[in-house]
Design a protein around this motif. Sequence first.
Motif, PDB file in Angstrom:
ATOM      1  N   ASN A  74       0.798  -1.220   0.000  1.00  0.00           N
ATOM      2  CA  ASN A  74       0.000   0.000   0.000  1.00  0.00           C
ATOM      3  C   ASN A  74       0.838   1.280   0.000  1.00  0.00           C
ATOM      4  N   ASN A  75       2.148   1.150  -0.156  1.00  0.00           N
ATOM      5  CA  ASN A  75       3.014   2.330  -0.189  1.00  0.00           C
ATOM      6  C   ASN A  75       3.292   2.693  -1.652  1.00  0.00           C
ATOM      7  N   HIS A  76       2.681   3.785  -2.110  1.00  0.00           N
ATOM      8  CA  HIS A  76       2.861   4.225  -3.501  1.00  0.00           C
ATOM      9  C   HIS A  76       4.334   4.419  -3.845  1.00  0.00           C
ATOM     10  N   ASN A  77       5.094   5.007  -2.939  1.00  0.00           N
ATOM     11  CA  ASN A  77       6.508   5.272  -3.220  1.00  0.00           C
ATOM     12  C   ASN A  77       7.263   3.991  -3.543  1.00  0.00           C
ATOM     13  N   ILE A  78       7.099   2.987  -2.722  1.00  0.00           N
ATOM     14  CA  ILE A  78       7.838   1.738  -2.918  1.00  0.00           C
ATOM     15  C   ILE A  78       7.386   1.040  -4.195  1.00  0.00           C
ATOM     16  N   VAL A  79       6.091   0.960  -4.405  1.00  0.00           N
ATOM     17  CA  VAL A  79       5.575   0.319  -5.623  1.00  0.00           C
ATOM     18  C   VAL A  79       6.096   1.047  -6.858  1.00  0.00           C
ATOM     19  N   ASN A  80       6.025   2.362  -6.864  1.00  0.00           N
ATOM     20  CA  ASN A  80       6.491   3.120  -8.022  1.00  0.00           C
ATOM     21  C   ASN A  80       7.997   3.051  -8.203  1.00  0.00           C
ATOM     22  N   GLN A  81       8.757   3.048  -7.127  1.00  0.00           N
ATOM     23  CA  GLN A  81      10.211   2.964  -7.243  1.00  0.00           C
ATOM     24  C   GLN A  81      10.654   1.605  -7.784  1.00  0.00           C
ATOM     25  N   VAL A  82      10.084   0.535  -7.253  1.00  0.00           N
ATOM     26  CA  VAL A  82      10.466  -0.803  -7.712  1.00  0.00           C
ATOM     27  C   VAL A  82       9.993  -1.031  -9.146  1.00  0.00           C
ATOM     28  N   ASN A  83       8.890  -0.414  -9.526  1.00  0.00           N
ATOM     29  CA  ASN A  83       8.402  -0.511 -10.908  1.00  0.00           C
ATOM     30  C   ASN A  83       9.087   0.508 -11.822  1.00  0.00           C
ATOM     31  N   LEU A  84      10.085   1.217 -11.290  1.00  0.00           N
ATOM     32  CA  LEU A  84      10.898   2.193 -12.030  1.00  0.00           C
ATOM     33  C   LEU A  84      10.074   3.319 -12.649  1.00  0.00           C
ATOM     34  N   ARG A  85       9.026   3.727 -11.942  1.00  0.00           N
ATOM     35  CA  ARG A  85       8.197   4.858 -12.367  1.00  0.00           C
ATOM     36  C   ARG A  85       8.494   6.109 -11.561  1.00  0.00           C
ATOM     37  N   GLN A  86       9.349   5.981 -10.574  1.00  0.00           N
ATOM     38  CA  GLN A  86       9.664   7.092  -9.671  1.00  0.00           C
ATOM     39  C   GLN A  86      11.116   6.931  -9.238  1.00  0.00           C
ATOM     40  N   SER A  87      11.817   8.034  -9.120  1.00  0.00           N
ATOM     41  CA  SER A  87      13.205   7.945  -8.680  1.00  0.00           C
ATOM     42  C   SER A  87      13.260   7.561  -7.202  1.00  0.00           C
ATOM     43  N   THR A  88      14.366   6.929  -6.848  1.00  0.00           N
ATOM     44  CA  THR A  88      14.567   6.449  -5.487  1.00  0.00           C
ATOM     45  C   THR A  88      15.596   7.334  -4.791  1.00  0.00           C
ATOM     46  N   PRO A  89      15.316   7.742  -3.553  1.00  0.00           N
ATOM     47  CA  PRO A  89      16.338   8.498  -2.813  1.00  0.00           C
ATOM     48  C   PRO A  89      17.628   7.675  -2.717  1.00  0.00           C
ATOM     49  N   GLU A  90      18.740   8.357  -2.801  1.00  0.00           N
ATOM     50  CA  GLU A  90      20.047   7.683  -2.769  1.00  0.00           C
ATOM     51  C   GLU A  90      20.186   6.765  -1.556  1.00  0.00           C
ATOM     52  N   LYS A  91      19.643   7.181  -0.397  1.00  0.00           N
ATOM     53  CA  LYS A  91      19.791   6.371   0.819  1.00  0.00           C
ATOM     54  C   LYS A  91      19.113   5.004   0.720  1.00  0.00           C
ATOM     55  N   PHE A  92      18.195   4.854  -0.245  1.00  0.00           N
ATOM     56  CA  PHE A  92      17.505   3.571  -0.422  1.00  0.00           C
ATOM     57  C   PHE A  92      17.893   2.862  -1.712  1.00  0.00           C
ATOM     58  N   SER A  93      18.866   3.360  -2.429  1.00  0.00           N
ATOM     59  CA  SER A  93      19.219   2.778  -3.725  1.00  0.00           C
ATOM     60  C   SER A  93      19.671   1.316  -3.582  1.00  0.00           C
ATOM     61  N   HIS A  94      20.371   0.988  -2.503  1.00  0.00           N
ATOM     62  CA  HIS A  94      20.797  -0.400  -2.298  1.00  0.00           C
ATOM     63  C   HIS A  94      19.602  -1.320  -2.025  1.00  0.00           C
ATOM     64  N   LEU A  95      18.569  -0.791  -1.373  1.00  0.00           N
ATOM     65  CA  LEU A  95      17.363  -1.588  -1.118  1.00  0.00           C
ATOM     66  C   LEU A  95      16.601  -1.822  -2.420  1.00  0.00           C
ATOM     67  N   LEU A  96      16.502  -0.782  -3.234  1.00  0.00           N
ATOM     68  CA  LEU A  96      15.872  -0.933  -4.549  1.00  0.00           C
ATOM     69  C   LEU A  96      16.618  -1.969  -5.369  1.00  0.00           C
ATOM     70  N   GLN A  97      17.934  -1.914  -5.363  1.00  0.00           N
ATOM     71  CA  GLN A  97      18.720  -2.869  -6.154  1.00  0.00           C
ATOM     72  C   GLN A  97      18.462  -4.302  -5.711  1.00  0.00           C
ATOM     73  N   LYS A  98      18.344  -4.527  -4.415  1.00  0.00           N
ATOM     74  CA  LYS A  98      18.022  -5.875  -3.919  1.00  0.00           C
ATOM     75  C   LYS A  98      16.660  -6.329  -4.443  1.00  0.00           C
ATOM     76  N   ALA A  99      15.664  -5.436  -4.376  1.00  0.00           N
ATOM     77  CA  ALA A  99      14.324  -5.780  -4.872  1.00  0.00           C
ATOM     78  C   ALA A  99      14.356  -6.080  -6.366  1.00  0.00           C
ATOM     79  N   LEU A 100      15.123  -5.311  -7.122  1.00  0.00           N
ATOM     80  CA  LEU A 100      15.232  -5.538  -8.566  1.00  0.00           C
ATOM     81  C   LEU A 100      15.968  -6.847  -8.870  1.00  0.00           C
ATOM     82  N   ASN A 101      16.962  -7.181  -8.066  1.00  0.00           N
ATOM     83  CA  ASN A 101      17.657  -8.467  -8.250  1.00  0.00           C
ATOM     84  C   ASN A 101      16.700  -9.633  -8.037  1.00  0.00           C
ATOM     85  N   TYR A 102      15.856  -9.532  -7.010  1.00  0.00           N
ATOM     86  CA  TYR A 102      14.849 -10.581  -6.796  1.00  0.00           C
ATOM     87  C   TYR A 102      13.834 -10.596  -7.932  1.00  0.00           C
TER      88      TYR A 102
END
Length: 126
Positions: A74-102
């Motif tokens: 239910n978090n728009h930010n996370i859904v949009n970031q992982v779906n690459l529709r929204q930029s990710t803050p640098e502090k979470f870029s490593h978390l996004l990369q893990k989600a994309l690897n999965y």
Amino acid sequence: MECYFGSRELPHDNQLHKSAVVSFIIPEIGIKFKAPFDAVDSDHSDYASLLALLEFIDSNQKYFSRTTYQIFGNNHNIVNQVNLRQSTPEKFSHLLQKALNYREKYRYSLDWVERNVNPTFDSLLD
């Protein structure tokens, strides 16, 4: 297989000295998970919840007969970031990369769902 993730802030004066509870549910196989987490904000705790779900799936493949995962949060930010529709803050870029690897490994879909439809919030009250 449908999976849900979410988090809820804890009161500042809680006995656990954590800021949130992260959770995920896989209703089809009866899996419910929740754990306290010390997050910097709600996006951080929701990333932690999503990654806990993905790590669970990855570590327990022998129990999963299907290879398609539909994940809802239910978090728009996370859904949009992982779906690459929204930029990710640098502090979470490593978390996004893990989600994309999965995502590359399991080809899961990730969609938004209203908070009142997300069953993780029912289990947070347990």
